[in-house]
Scaffold this motif. Structure first.
Motif, PDB file in Angstrom:
ATOM      1  N   THR A  85       0.834  -1.203   0.000  1.00  0.00           N
ATOM      2  CA  THR A  85       0.000   0.000   0.000  1.00  0.00           C
ATOM      3  C   THR A  85       0.870   1.255   0.000  1.00  0.00           C
ATOM      4  N   ARG A 121       3.113   1.139  -3.533  1.00  0.00           N
ATOM      5  CA  ARG A 121       2.386   1.096  -4.811  1.00  0.00           C
ATOM      6  C   ARG A 121       1.320   2.187  -4.911  1.00  0.00           C
ATOM      7  N   TRP A 122       0.544   2.348  -3.811  1.00  0.00           N
ATOM      8  CA  TRP A 122      -0.629   3.216  -3.936  1.00  0.00           C
ATOM      9  C   TRP A 122      -0.457   4.578  -3.281  1.00  0.00           C
ATOM     10  N   GLY A 156      -5.207  -3.875  -2.210  1.00  0.00           N
ATOM     11  CA  GLY A 156      -4.086  -3.773  -3.137  1.00  0.00           C
ATOM     12  C   GLY A 156      -4.404  -4.199  -4.555  1.00  0.00           C
ATOM     13  N   GLY A 157      -5.390  -5.078  -4.701  1.00  0.00           N
ATOM     14  CA  GLY A 157      -5.800  -5.495  -6.033  1.00  0.00           C
ATOM     15  C   GLY A 157      -5.082  -6.713  -6.575  1.00  0.00           C
ATOM     16  N   ARG A 172      -4.650   0.713 -11.846  1.00  0.00           N
ATOM     17  CA  ARG A 172      -4.745  -0.656 -12.359  1.00  0.00           C
ATOM     18  C   ARG A 172      -6.114  -0.885 -13.008  1.00  0.00           C
ATOM     19  N   LYS A 227      -7.499   0.675  -7.960  1.00  0.00           N
ATOM     20  CA  LYS A 227      -6.535  -0.395  -7.647  1.00  0.00           C
ATOM     21  C   LYS A 227      -6.936  -1.713  -8.318  1.00  0.00           C
TER      22      LYS A 227
END
Lengths: 428, 219
Positions: A260, A263-264, A316-317, B46, B215
């Motif tokens: 997290t 990446r985000w 997070g996906g 994403r 995401k």
């Protein structure tokens, strides 16, 4: 009111944006979020209802952005948010919330409650109200470079052992490598087999990679405690190392919140996009699988399941990748009833495991996972987060449960097709 | 002012004023929320926030896996009340007559017995959620004055309407005035209370879906 509390309240006000305003405006106090929170389900204490944990922030919004709230404030009729109230809310905001985000998936009006908890923590820490364990971890992360106080010599020592065990060279500070692997302190100290596992897999797949001696730590206590300034400082170190080594990819390890953070939140924290791509180790392994660069042999016969790390999966996906990878090596992979984006947290995320005060509550919350495992009847549990892993192991031991916990990367590495281990990893 | 004069006022200027307050107030509320804005997301997406946001707006209208009795009760009582209220409002013949006198538009009405059932169901659902609000420790802890105020404001038009149709309690003209005023108060209250969720629910759901969708997760 002290200066720090004033600063905290000001910070909270600054974090009220359009989503927050729409969430508070829309909340009908139905309480459905309670049933999505393992701290409520395992204690039945209404104070652990997720939206209740935001009460001070909600009142500030009401006073700043609603007709009646503004009128009451002008007439001196509104109840101000006080230091005592924030102090009282510290337990709710930190000890009883892992920021797993399950509540955000179930709210019928669409409130993203954990989005607001993240903001609430910004105000709490600015006001000086955060658990001492988490404060200490953050201080170590900033001053030493790791929340557990792990310095590079300790990692170097582990690398020596891994190199001796695997016969592979672990590349350090290799300029021009394609991938820069990050680690969590928990992996370095408790699960170093992860490092050996990725070394074997990368060697097998002919991947050029490196570890940075000055930025090997992936975890970010700043995110957990809720300090964007400190979180940004920690992200900047990774970015500086990646730029120095001119890597194309930075690999986020088997750690939930690190993903997290990197990446985000990372680009938003430092205020600019990265000149490289952040990829989670599971994403990379799945890419290798798709390219036939991850040949495995043999399957685990025993029934096993996968524990979804919340920050990697729901927040997070990375949802299908671990399942495709597990299918390669598991003959009897069974899902828990609630899994994937509706998984139940281990109880130790979001800084809870660094907060000694929350230890008892964390073990109570673990009962949710215990019930899930008992219902499924498995003796092997695979996961992809070192913090989940240590929390699960603690909970299993406390409950005298005979369940083995494995990391996904190391499980794959153990099933890699036989390769020569005498060669060293190619580096450019 | 006589009763008839009062009735003429509440049916005419009173209703116009409350409608204006409702429209302007709700517009202000939505614009105020929108203009609070949110920071630009610099992380590489994403998934599509727009598509996921729209999907969440839709999917949150239904039961979800793992829902408990509290959840089923909330959704079922919520639908019962909202549908009961809207059908009563839009398909009662005298309401349609009023819309027609204003706009020239009309549509078929439902039989009075059906409207009675929808109104009673709406009231029953409201009574159930009120009892539950006191009985459920979670809901009781969360509740504030607006939860109770909004309950009263919402139940009044339904109750006074039923009394009016069945000619119970006050003389017809007086009860009609009370009924219309109760609806006008409800209209004015919507933008200034949590009743505004009737519109902002779509914004909240969209943000939820958009944040997760960025995401690549369908929330």
């Amino acid at each position: 009111m002290t200066v720090s509390v004033e600063r905290g309240i000001q910070t909270l006000k600054e974090h009220i944006d359009a989503p927050v305003a729409s969430f508070f405006t829309t909340c009908v106090h139905c309480g459905m979020c309670a049933d999505a929170c393992l701290f409520y389900t395992e204690t039945k204490d209404p104070k652990y209802t997720p939206i209740y944990k935001l009460k001070p922030l909600r009142r500030l919004w009401h006073q700043e952005y609603t007709f009646w709230g503004k009128l009451a404030a002008k007439l001196g009729l509104s109840k101000p948010v006080t230091a005592a109230e924030l102090k009282a809310w510290e337990e709710l905001v930190y000890d009883s919330c892992t920021m797993c985000g399950r509540c955000s998936m179930t709210c019928p009006v669409g409130n993203d409650i954990v989005y607001m908890i993240r903001k609430m923590r910004e105000g709490m820490v600015a006001a000086g109200f955060a658990p001492s364990g988490l404060k200490a971890a953050t201080e170590r992360a900033i001053t030493i470079g790791s929340p557990m106080g792990v310095k590079f010599p300790a990692l170097k020592n582990q690398i020596k052992h891994i190199e001796a065990d695997t016969g592979l060279q672990i590349p350090v500070d290799v300029e021009g490598a394609e991938y820069m692997a990050l680690l969590s302190s928990m992996e370095i100290m408790n699960f170093p087999e992860y490092i050996g596992a990725i070394a074997k897999i990368f060697h097998n797949a002919d991947i050029s990679w490196t570890i940075a001696s000055d930025a090997f730590e992936a975890t970010n206590s700043g995110i957990q405690i809720g300090s964007s300034d400190l979180a940004a400082e920690l992200v900047e170190r990774v970015v500086a190392a990646a730029e120095r080594l001119r890597v194309a990819f930075v690999i986020s390890p088997e750690c939930g919140h690190a993903y997290t953070a990197l990446r985000w939140e990372g680009p938003n924290l430092i205020g600019r996009p990265y000149p490289f791509e952040v990829i989670h180790i599971l994403e990379l392994l799945d890419r290798l699988r798709a390219q036939n660069r991850l040949p495995v042999t043999g399957k685990i016969k025993e029934k096993l399941t996968f524990h979804d790390p919340c920050q990697i999966v729901r927040r997070g996906g990375v949802v299908d990748e671990p399942r495709r990878l597990l299918d390669m090596v598991a003959a009897d992979f069974a899902e828990m009833e609630d899994h994937g984006i509706m998984n139940w947290c281990c109880g130790g995320g979001g800084g809870v495991s660094a907060n000694e005060r929350a230890a008892k509550l964390k073990l109570t919350a673990f009962n949710r996972k215990r019930h899930q495992l008992e219902a499924l009847g498995v003796n092997t549990l695979v996961t992809a987060c070192a913090n989940c892993r240590i929390t699960l192991e603690e909970g299993l031991e406390f409950n005298n449960m005979d369940v083995a916990v494995l990391g996904l990367a190391e499980t794959l590495a153990e099933h890699l097709e036989e390769q020569s281990t005498s060669a060293t990893t190619e580096t450019p | 002012m006589t009763g008839v004069e009062l009735l003429i006022w509440v049916r005419g200027p009173g209703l116009q004023l409350s409608l204006a307050a409702f429209i302007l107030g709700m517009t202000y509320r939505i614009l105020q929320t929108y203009f609070l804005g949110r920071a630009k997301n610099l992380a590489e997406p994403r998934g599509s926030p727009w598509i996921h946001g729209m999907k969440t707006m839709w999917w949150r209208s239904f039961f979800h896996p793992g829902m408990t009795i509290r959840g089923y009760f909330t959704i079922i009582s919520g639908y019962t009340f909202h549908l009961g209220f809207i059908i009563t409002l839009l398909f009662f013949d005298q309401h349609i007559e009023l819309f027609k006198s204003w706009t020239g538009l009309s549509w078929p009405a439902l039989p009075p017995l059906v409207i009675t059932v929808t109104a009673v169901l709406g009231i029953a659902a409201l009574v159930a959620v009120l009892v539950d609000r006191f009985a459920d420790p979670v809901r009781y802890l969360l509740s504030d004055y607006q939860d109770y105020l909004c309950w009263v404001l919402t139940v009044l038009p339904l109750v006074t309407g039923l009394l009016l149709v069945y000619k119970i309690w006050l003389p017809y003209t007086s009860l009609l005035v009370v009924h219309i005023i109760s609806f006008e108060i409800l209209l004015v209250a919507i933008p200034f209370t949590k009743l505004s969720h009737v519109f902002t629910i779509f914004i909240a759901r969209w943000y939820n879906g958009a944040i997760a969708g960025y995401k690549g997760v369908q929330s």
